[in-house]
Design an enzyme around this catalytic site. Structure first.
Site, PDB file in Angstrom:
ATOM      1  N   LYS A  86       0.879  -1.184   0.000  1.00 14.64           N
ATOM      2  CA  LYS A  86       0.000   0.000   0.000  1.00 14.64           C
ATOM      3  C   LYS A  86       0.915   1.232   0.000  1.00 14.64           C
ATOM      4  O   LYS A  86       1.363   1.682   1.041  1.00 14.64           O
ATOM      5  CB  LYS A  86      -0.889  -0.022   1.254  1.00 14.64           C
ATOM      6  N   SER A  96       4.852   8.383   9.461  1.00 20.10           N
ATOM      7  CA  SER A  96       4.865   9.266  10.629  1.00 20.10           C
ATOM      8  C   SER A  96       4.668   8.489  11.927  1.00 20.10           C
ATOM      9  O   SER A  96       4.084   7.407  11.940  1.00 20.10           O
ATOM     10  CB  SER A  96       3.762  10.309  10.484  1.00 20.10           C
ATOM     11  N   GLY A 101       2.090   5.490  12.785  1.00 19.80           N
ATOM     12  CA  GLY A 101       2.728   4.274  13.313  1.00 19.80           C
ATOM     13  C   GLY A 101       2.083   3.831  14.605  1.00 19.80           C
ATOM     14  O   GLY A 101       1.836   2.632  14.832  1.00 19.80           O
ATOM     15  N   SER A 102       1.788   4.792  15.465  1.00 23.43           N
ATOM     16  CA  SER A 102       1.173   4.480  16.744  1.00 23.43           C
ATOM     17  C   SER A 102      -0.245   3.915  16.542  1.00 23.43           C
ATOM     18  O   SER A 102      -0.651   2.949  17.191  1.00 23.43           O
ATOM     19  CB  SER A 102       1.172   5.757  17.586  1.00 23.43           C
ATOM     20  N   LYS A 103      -0.983   4.504  15.586  1.00 25.48           N
ATOM     21  CA  LYS A 103      -2.340   3.999  15.271  1.00 25.48           C
ATOM     22  C   LYS A 103      -2.258   2.563  14.751  1.00 25.48           C
ATOM     23  O   LYS A 103      -3.083   1.713  15.099  1.00 25.48           O
ATOM     24  CB  LYS A 103      -2.976   4.853  14.168  1.00 25.48           C
ATOM     25  N   GLU A 143       9.142   2.028  11.112  1.00 29.75           N
ATOM     26  CA  GLU A 143      10.241   2.962  10.868  1.00 29.75           C
ATOM     27  C   GLU A 143       9.599   4.335  10.784  1.00 29.75           C
ATOM     28  O   GLU A 143       8.917   4.647   9.805  1.00 29.75           O
ATOM     29  CB  GLU A 143      10.958   2.570   9.580  1.00 29.75           C
ATOM     30  N   CYS A 201      13.227  10.912   6.981  1.00 24.62           N
ATOM     31  CA  CYS A 201      13.022  10.538   8.375  1.00 24.62           C
ATOM     32  C   CYS A 201      14.321  10.702   9.156  1.00 24.62           C
ATOM     33  O   CYS A 201      14.314  11.002  10.329  1.00 24.62           O
ATOM     34  CB  CYS A 201      12.514   9.111   8.463  1.00 24.62           C
ATOM     35  N   GLU A 228       9.356  16.987  14.218  1.00 25.01           N
ATOM     36  CA  GLU A 228       9.847  16.726  12.864  1.00 25.01           C
ATOM     37  C   GLU A 228       9.179  17.699  11.890  1.00 25.01           C
ATOM     38  O   GLU A 228       7.960  17.762  11.826  1.00 25.01           O
ATOM     39  CB  GLU A 228       9.496  15.285  12.496  1.00 25.01           C
TER      40      GLU A 228
END
Ligand code: NAI
Ligand code: MG
Length: 503
Positions: free
Chosen positions: A186, A240, A244-246, A261, A295, A394
């Site tokens: 994706k 992001s 990533g946390s979601k 990452e 990143c 960031e």
């Protein structure tokens, strides 16, 4: 150049091009011209279901002999064929990448070279796996024999960002295929073109249907259903920290493994003993490559107070010399930000920094010679406090913030003063000092007397909020392998823990 044709593609599912279930498409905007130049299909959960089913069938088809249970050498042939096609189509792919994400053409060519190299590298590792996928383990009881099998993990979901569209997909896909996994990719809705071209290349080389599926679409519509799909065995994500946390929270529902990452706010520490020109160049390279959208960008310059003035004066002069232009123009070294939303976001970071009391040494806006496109000149921000947003968050744009230090301890403290832990760079002629500082950095990747070089043989990934798991090298392959312990009882007699009942 403006006439480069954007191929009109559908979703790539089970080896064929399929229209998205809801028939919707997402416009492609050239960030250098702000013009709509094409569109890509917008997948939804129905399409993801079909892609996952195809990947699952491909994994198990013919007892796995087509792919997952085939030899590494068999799979390596496909990886090499893909690499060869990539190299054949290099200039076309690089141009598409430049137009889609605004990356200077020379950088895009570099990326596409790496893409081919990465497929070839994992072809080597796939071949090596044939002799390394059974490891005997010595155990302290003679009547048992134990070995470990390394097997493909299963069906994997690969969710990638827009800053290195084809390269990030390759960092995940090449090892996943080498390991024997089947995949659903994706890509980012902001840069999907080259990932769809990769699908065409896979079709061209006869990759078995379903081994790779590409579903383009929005994160919540196409990414989220992939993460919570019960038949996807792992998610590998780059993007992001918020997303990533979601993803981690959603995967937790099914105890699904993830590797993440994520973002960064990496430091570059410059000591007083450096060659100024060399240090200036690495500082620019570390922050402004990919238009500052990396990143791992070393976007916090921590400079010794005794050379700060001379260093910054040079830095500004070198910035003035960076060619900001359409990424396809010869000599371009800084193209546009990916999208209007990101452009606005980067500018708002800069104005917030000003409001908070920082000063802008150069840049901070669209250069005067460009009247459209999401361009921002190389920006250097001084008088920064560690409490400021510009120091802590960031930016993902060409913005470098600067702080000075007096002692090594102070430099290390400033370097580690971040919730992130992806990269960190130190510049000094004193190699003992570089060693000490490298050790003290809280980061997954350290650069000494440089910033950013990345080789697919070496592990890549971070700690703290920059995520976990390592890509590239052997570590990248391990990401997609399951370790299975097989223990065999080899004794001639009964084991003897329980007593046999009396006859
Ligand atoms: P994002 O992290 O939201 O997007 C990355 C990928 O995740 C895309 O393919 C997106 O479609 C997908 N995604 C989004 N929401 C999802 C969800 N709920 N479930 C599953 N997949 C989902 O990044 P975005 O919005 O494009 O950029 C925002 C910020 O992220 C940037 O300003 C930058 O700070 C950071 N970023 C970091 C990157 C890195 O390499 N670490 C790359 C791109 C962005
Ligand atoms: Mg685009």
């Amino acid at each position: 150049m403006a006439n480069t044709e954007i191929p009109n593609r559908q979703l790539f599912i089970d080896g064929e091009w399929r229209k998205p279930f809801n028939n919707k498409r997402i416009p492609i905007i050239n960030p250098a011209t702000e013009e709509i130049i094409g569109d890509v299909p917008a997948a939804t959960a129905e399409d993801v279901d079909a892609a996952v089913e195809a990947a699952r069938n491909a994994f198990y088809r013919n007892g796995g002999r087509d792919w997952s249970a085939a030899t590494g050498a068999h799979r390596a042939k496909y990886l090499r064929a893909i690499a060869a096609k990539i190299s054949e189509k290099k200039s076309e792919l690089a141009k598409l990448e430049s137009i889609d994400c605004g990356k200077p053409l020379d950088e895009a060519i570099w990326d596409i070279d790496d893409v081919g190299g990465c497929f070839n590298y994992y072809a080597d590792l796939a071949e090596a796996l044939d002799s390394k996928n059974k490891i005997s383990v010595s155990v302290p009881m003679e009547v048992f024999r134990c070995h470990v099998l390394k097997e493909p993990l299963g069906v994997v979901g690969l969710i990638t960002p827009w800053n290195y569209p084809l390269l990030m997909a390759t960092w995940k896909l090449a090892p996943a295929l080498a390991a024997g996994c089947t995949a659903i990719l994706k890509p980012s809705e902001l840069a999907s073109i080259t990932c769809l071209e990769l699908a065409e290349i896979c079709r061209d080389v006869g990759l078995p249907p379903g081994v790779l599926n590409v579903v383009t679409g929005l994160g919540p519509d196409a990414g989220a259903p992939l993460v919570c799909h019960p038949h996807v065995d792992k998610i590998s994500f780059t993007g992001s920290s918020v997303t990533g946390s979601k993803i981690m929270a959603s995967a937790a529902q099914l105890v699904k493994p993830v590797s993440l990452e994520l973002g960064g706010k990496s430091p570059i520490v410059v000591f007083e003993d450096v060659d100024l020109d060399k240090a200036v160049e690495w500082t620019l390279f570390g922050c402004f490559l990919t238009n500052g959208q990396m990143c791992s960008a070393t976007s916090r310059l921590i400079i010794h107070e005794s050379i700060a003035e001379a260093f910054l004066e040079k830095l500004v002069k070198w910035c003035d010399n960076i060619k900001v232009s359409d990424p396809l123009e010869e000599g371009c070294k800084l193209g546009p930000i990916i999208s209007n939303a990101q452009y606005t976001k980067v500018l708002s970071f800069i104005s917030r920094a000003k409001e908070e009391g920082a000063s802008i040494l150069c840049g901070g806006a669209r250069p005067q010679h460009l009247d459209k496109g999401y361009f921002i000149s190389p920006t250097i921000i001084m008088d920064v406090e560690t409490s400021m947003q510009i120091w802590r968050e960031e930016v993902f744009g060409p913005a470098l913030c600067v702080k000075t230090f007096a002692t090594e301890e102070e430099a290390i403290e400033l370097a580690n003063d971040t919730q992130y832990g992806l990269g960190a760079a130190v510049i000094s002629q004193d190699l003992e000092r570089c060693k000490r500082v490298s050790k003290a950095f809280q980061a997954g990747i350290v650069w000494v007397n440089c910033s950013q070089p990345c080789f697919f043989q070496a592990p890549w990934g971070g700690k703290k909020r920059s995520g976990f798991g390592r890509e590239l090298g052997e570590w990248g392959l391990e990401n997609f392998l399951n370790v299975k312990q097989v223990t065999e009882f080899t004794g001639n007699d009964q084991f003897g823990w329980y007593k046999a009942p009396p006859p």
